[in-house]
Each structure stands twice: as C-alpha cells, then as structure tokens.
Design an enzyme around this catalytic site. Sequence first.
Site, PDB file in Angstrom:
ATOM      1  N   LEU A  59     -11.114  15.005  13.735  1.00  0.00           N
ATOM      2  CA  LEU A  59      -9.804  15.604  14.045  1.00  0.00           C
ATOM      3  C   LEU A  59      -9.570  16.902  13.267  1.00  0.00           C
ATOM      4  O   LEU A  59      -8.585  17.599  13.502  1.00  0.00           O
ATOM      5  CB  LEU A  59      -8.700  14.586  13.729  1.00  0.00           C
ATOM      6  CG  LEU A  59      -8.627  13.389  14.682  1.00  0.00           C
ATOM      7  CD1 LEU A  59      -7.864  12.227  14.026  1.00  0.00           C
ATOM      8  CD2 LEU A  59      -7.967  13.791  15.996  1.00  0.00           C
ATOM      9  N   SER A 125       2.358   4.938   2.387  1.00  0.00           N
ATOM     10  CA  SER A 125       1.922   3.989   1.364  1.00  0.00           C
ATOM     11  C   SER A 125       2.952   3.863   0.254  1.00  0.00           C
ATOM     12  O   SER A 125       3.660   4.823  -0.065  1.00  0.00           O
ATOM     13  CB  SER A 125       0.589   4.483   0.775  1.00  0.00           C
ATOM     14  OG  SER A 125       0.273   3.769  -0.406  1.00  0.00           O
ATOM     15  N   TYR A 150      -4.614  11.941  -3.239  1.00  0.00           N
ATOM     16  CA  TYR A 150      -4.414  10.993  -2.124  1.00  0.00           C
ATOM     17  C   TYR A 150      -2.916  10.660  -2.006  1.00  0.00           C
ATOM     18  O   TYR A 150      -2.332  10.808  -0.928  1.00  0.00           O
ATOM     19  CB  TYR A 150      -5.219   9.702  -2.330  1.00  0.00           C
ATOM     20  CG  TYR A 150      -4.700   8.582  -1.458  1.00  0.00           C
ATOM     21  CD1 TYR A 150      -3.857   7.605  -1.976  1.00  0.00           C
ATOM     22  CD2 TYR A 150      -4.986   8.563  -0.101  1.00  0.00           C
ATOM     23  CE1 TYR A 150      -3.329   6.614  -1.164  1.00  0.00           C
ATOM     24  CE2 TYR A 150      -4.461   7.582   0.721  1.00  0.00           C
ATOM     25  CZ  TYR A 150      -3.622   6.609   0.177  1.00  0.00           C
ATOM     26  OH  TYR A 150      -3.093   5.630   0.989  1.00  0.00           O
ATOM     27  N   LYS A 154       0.241  11.586   1.021  1.00  0.00           N
ATOM     28  CA  LYS A 154       1.192  10.686   1.689  1.00  0.00           C
ATOM     29  C   LYS A 154       2.617  11.228   1.510  1.00  0.00           C
ATOM     30  O   LYS A 154       3.413  11.249   2.427  1.00  0.00           O
ATOM     31  CB  LYS A 154       1.082   9.261   1.137  1.00  0.00           C
ATOM     32  CG  LYS A 154      -0.220   8.569   1.486  1.00  0.00           C
ATOM     33  CD  LYS A 154      -0.454   8.511   2.985  1.00  0.00           C
ATOM     34  CE  LYS A 154      -1.769   7.846   3.348  1.00  0.00           C
ATOM     35  NZ  LYS A 154      -2.046   7.903   4.788  1.00  0.00           N
ATOM     36  N   PHE A 179       2.363  -1.781   1.395  1.00  0.00           N
ATOM     37  CA  PHE A 179       2.094  -2.203   0.033  1.00  0.00           C
ATOM     38  C   PHE A 179       0.597  -2.526  -0.010  1.00  0.00           C
ATOM     39  O   PHE A 179      -0.203  -1.589   0.261  1.00  0.00           O
ATOM     40  CB  PHE A 179       3.098  -3.298  -0.383  1.00  0.00           C
ATOM     41  CG  PHE A 179       4.394  -2.636  -0.790  1.00  0.00           C
ATOM     42  CD1 PHE A 179       5.203  -2.009   0.142  1.00  0.00           C
ATOM     43  CD2 PHE A 179       4.751  -2.570  -2.136  1.00  0.00           C
ATOM     44  CE1 PHE A 179       6.373  -1.331  -0.250  1.00  0.00           C
ATOM     45  CE2 PHE A 179       5.917  -1.900  -2.533  1.00  0.00           C
ATOM     46  CZ  PHE A 179       6.714  -1.285  -1.587  1.00  0.00           C
TER      47      PHE A 179
HETATM   48  C1  WQD Z   1      -4.739  -3.995  -7.177  1.00  0.00           C
HETATM   49  C2  WQD Z   1      -4.719  -4.548  -8.594  1.00  0.00           C
HETATM   50  C3  WQD Z   1      -5.935  -3.245 -10.183  1.00  0.00           C
HETATM   51  C4  WQD Z   1      -9.911  -3.916  -8.496  1.00  0.00           C
HETATM   52  C5  WQD Z   1      -4.559   0.840  -3.739  1.00  0.00           C
HETATM   53  C6  WQD Z   1      -4.242   2.258  -3.445  1.00  0.00           C
HETATM   54  C7  WQD Z   1      -2.987   2.311  -2.618  1.00  0.00           C
HETATM   55  C8  WQD Z   1      -3.170   1.470  -1.394  1.00  0.00           C
HETATM   56  C9  WQD Z   1      -3.533   0.032  -1.753  1.00  0.00           C
HETATM   57  C10 WQD Z   1      -3.916   2.842   0.416  1.00  0.00           C
HETATM   58  C11 WQD Z   1      -4.547  -3.465  -9.633  1.00  0.00           C
HETATM   59  C12 WQD Z   1      -6.570  -4.616 -10.010  1.00  0.00           C
HETATM   60  C13 WQD Z   1      -8.539  -3.929  -8.705  1.00  0.00           C
HETATM   61  C14 WQD Z   1     -10.769  -4.539  -9.448  1.00  0.00           C
HETATM   62  C15 WQD Z   1      -8.846  -5.171 -10.735  1.00  0.00           C
HETATM   63  N1  WQD Z   1      -4.193   2.022  -0.588  1.00  0.00           N
HETATM   64  N2  WQD Z   1      -8.025  -4.559  -9.801  1.00  0.00           N
HETATM   65  N3  WQD Z   1     -10.200  -5.150 -10.535  1.00  0.00           N
HETATM   66  O1  WQD Z   1      -4.427   0.100  -6.763  1.00  0.00           O
HETATM   67  O2  WQD Z   1      -2.543  -1.419  -5.968  1.00  0.00           O
HETATM   68  O3  WQD Z   1      -3.498   0.266  -4.436  1.00  0.00           O
HETATM   69  O4  WQD Z   1      -4.731   0.110  -2.557  1.00  0.00           O
HETATM   70  O5  WQD Z   1      -2.818   3.141   0.797  1.00  0.00           O
HETATM   71  O6  WQD Z   1      -2.755   3.648  -2.297  1.00  0.00           O
HETATM   72  O7  WQD Z   1      -4.029   2.904  -4.668  1.00  0.00           O
HETATM   73  O8  WQD Z   1      -4.846  -1.730  -5.068  1.00  0.00           O
HETATM   74  O9  WQD Z   1      -6.623  -3.409  -4.860  1.00  0.00           O
HETATM   75  O10 WQD Z   1      -7.142  -1.238  -6.069  1.00  0.00           O
HETATM   76  O11 WQD Z   1      -5.689  -2.923  -7.159  1.00  0.00           O
HETATM   77  O12 WQD Z   1      -8.359  -5.724 -11.738  1.00  0.00           O
HETATM   78  O13 WQD Z   1     -12.020  -4.562  -9.320  1.00  0.00           O
HETATM   79  O14 WQD Z   1      -5.985  -5.165  -8.854  1.00  0.00           O
HETATM   80  O15 WQD Z   1      -5.927  -2.876 -11.549  1.00  0.00           O
HETATM   81  O16 WQD Z   1      -3.746  -4.010 -10.668  1.00  0.00           O
HETATM   82  P1  WQD Z   1      -3.793  -0.677  -5.684  1.00  0.00           P
HETATM   83  P2  WQD Z   1      -6.165  -2.311  -5.757  1.00  0.00           P
END
Ligand code: WQD
Length: 338
Positions: A59, A125, A150, A154, A179
């Site tokens: 795109l 997001s 990123y 948004k 979320f």
């Molecule tokens: C969740 C929790 C980590 C991996 C991200 C993006 C956000 C949205 C959703 C797109 C946190 C912890 C993670 C690991 C861990 N994406 N964790 N070990 O960061 O809330 O959001 O995904 O829109 O924009 O930033 O999601 O799943 O990465 O982390 O402890 O190997 O799990 O520290 O507390 P997050 P996540």
Amino acid sequence: MKILVTGGLGFIGSHTVVELQNEGFEVVVIDNLSNSSENVLEGIQAITGKPPIFEKMDLRNKQKVQDFFSKHDDVEGVIHFAASKAVGESVENPLLYYENNLGVLVYILQELVKKDKANFIFSSSCTVYGQADKMPITEDAPVKPAESPYGNTKQVGEEIIKDTCKVNPNLSAIALRYFNPIGAHPSVEIGELPIGVPQNLVPFITQTGVGLREQLSVFGDDYPTEDGTCIRDYIHVVDVAKAHVVALQRLLNGRNDMNYEVFNLGTGKGSSVLEVIHSFENVSDKKLNYKIVDRRAGDVIQAYADTEKANSVLGWKAQSTLDEAMKSAWDWEQKIRR
Ligand code: WQD
C-alpha cells in the site's frame, strides 16, 4: 456489500474477515504478506465456506492504491489493519513506521474522501495512553507522549483521521483502541503466527509450553502491583474481531453520533503476568518454565480498559474469559506444531 480489509491476512485482520463473512459481507483483502501468509485464506475458507477476494499489494505505492479504488468503486467500508506493529523495530527504523503506518493511511483517506459516502474503521491501540494516571482507562484519558515511533503512529494516525473527518462530512470513522488481543479462533483454523521470537507474552508462553522456547523471561516483578508484575487487559481476538463488525455496522446504518468516534476494546479486567502464566498452567495442565529478569524498557505498570462506552454506546461487550482465550491460544499452538 463490499468491504475492504487491509492487512486482512494478519492476526486480528483474519479473525475480522471471518466475522464479516459470517455476517454476509463480501470481503476484499489487501495484504503484502510481510507479516502473514497466503495459507490464512484456506483457514478463512475452512471456517466460513469461502475465501475473501485477495490482492497482494504494498500500500506504500500510491498509484496502486488509486488503481484499487477505481477498480473497486463499490467498496462501502474500509477496515484498516495494515501497519507495522513491533515497538522495538519502530525505535530502530522510525521512517519505515512513519511511511508504512502514516503514508499509507493518507493514501487511503485521499481515496475515501472522493466518495459520496465513506466508512472507515482504524486499528488503534491502548498504547496511545502511555501510563495512564487512572484505572480503568476511559477514552477521554489524556493521550501521553508516545514511548515509541510505533505508538506515535497510532496517535498521529488518529489525529490525521480526526482532522480529515472535520472537513469531509461524507467520511465517517471510528478508531478502535485495542488493549491486548490474544488467543485464536475456536475452530483452530486461524490464529497468531508470530515470525521469529515472539515479543508478546502469550505467544511466548504457548511456544514455551510446546517446547519451542526453553524458558519464559518475566520482565520484572518489582512493580507497584499486587504480585509485582505488570497488569494488562487481555482480550480474546474473536471478541476484538466482532467489535469491528459492530463498529462498521454502526457507520453503515448511520447510528454514529459524530463522524469521528473512539472506543476502547478491552474486557475491563486487568491481569498480571503471573496470573496469565497461572491461566496457562490451568488450561494446559502443564507447569510453565519461567524466570524473573530485569524490567523491559518502555513497559507501563498497568493498563486495563473502562468498557462503559463500548458497552453502552457501541453496543458491544467482550464475552470470553482469560482462561478461554488462553485455551484457544494453547489449542492453536499445539495444532501448528504437530
Ligand atoms: C505484556 C506484558 C511485558 C513478553 C504490546 C504493544 C501494544 C499492543 C499490545 C499492538 C508486559 C510482559 C512480555 C515476555 C514478559 N500491540 N512480558 N515476557 O507490551 O502490553 O503491548 O502488545 O498494538 O502496542 O506494545 O504486550 O505482550 O509485549 O507484554 O514478561 O517475554 O508481558 O513486560 O508486562 P504490551 P506484551
């Protein structure tokens, strides 16, 4: 009624295509396959009985976007998922994110404002809130300076749409602030296909559970929360997909109050990292191998949604529990590793 879904072979996109086709919409998918695979079309067909029309396209090519809308001038709505979404990568390569997430958005809106009536759903997001001061987070919580390019795409993306809607009454748009979408379709025909080492918690957990990863690292247990680990609002991807159909129908039926609206998509329930791990252990009956390590830069302490506006104004409510979502993620992981 024909609907364009950009990024429709991706994780949330493919689940939304299923729900659209279940509702009888004719779906055209544009995807550049940078973070998905054409096999997803078979999964969609297995669930709904037919695949969407599929056009492989980058795109970022403005002419191709114009040609698409000339060819498909009967598109009544657009759900725009196509974007780069890796927080860390966006820090390393900001221009890729600004071009792909914002340049493309402008090209699509330039085509939509030419139509007599255009309906647009934007994949936003909860990241726009940064670390919100108050929990649960409402849609009028202040948008905080983005922690990554990123997240900035948004925030700026929402501003671009809002400004465009202000001077184009023929364009109606809804931004959906996700979320943490997790899980997979209960049919186990489609699900999350992370490329390389998963950044997100749940795919890393299920890959550890299936033996693909040695051990989960928990990024910090010294946060000011009950068990010391971060809290998020984990929502079943099918609930998120269904919300897109409800939002699109709101616009198609002219039920929107203004021509730019914003809704949080969450369950309203916060879960800590350790609670998510325990959920996995419950549904899989397996012990998860994990260790506590240092905090990850950029993580907010807690984020979970106030769902009042989505429930009462949009008329949508998440149905699945964390365990149900986690079970679907685990079933999917086991299937794709067979
Ligand atoms: C969740 C929790 C980590 C991996 C991200 C993006 C956000 C949205 C959703 C797109 C946190 C912890 C993670 C690991 C861990 N994406 N964790 N070990 O960061 O809330 O959001 O995904 O829109 O924009 O930033 O999601 O799943 O990465 O982390 O402890 O190997 O799990 O520290 O507390 P997050 P996540």
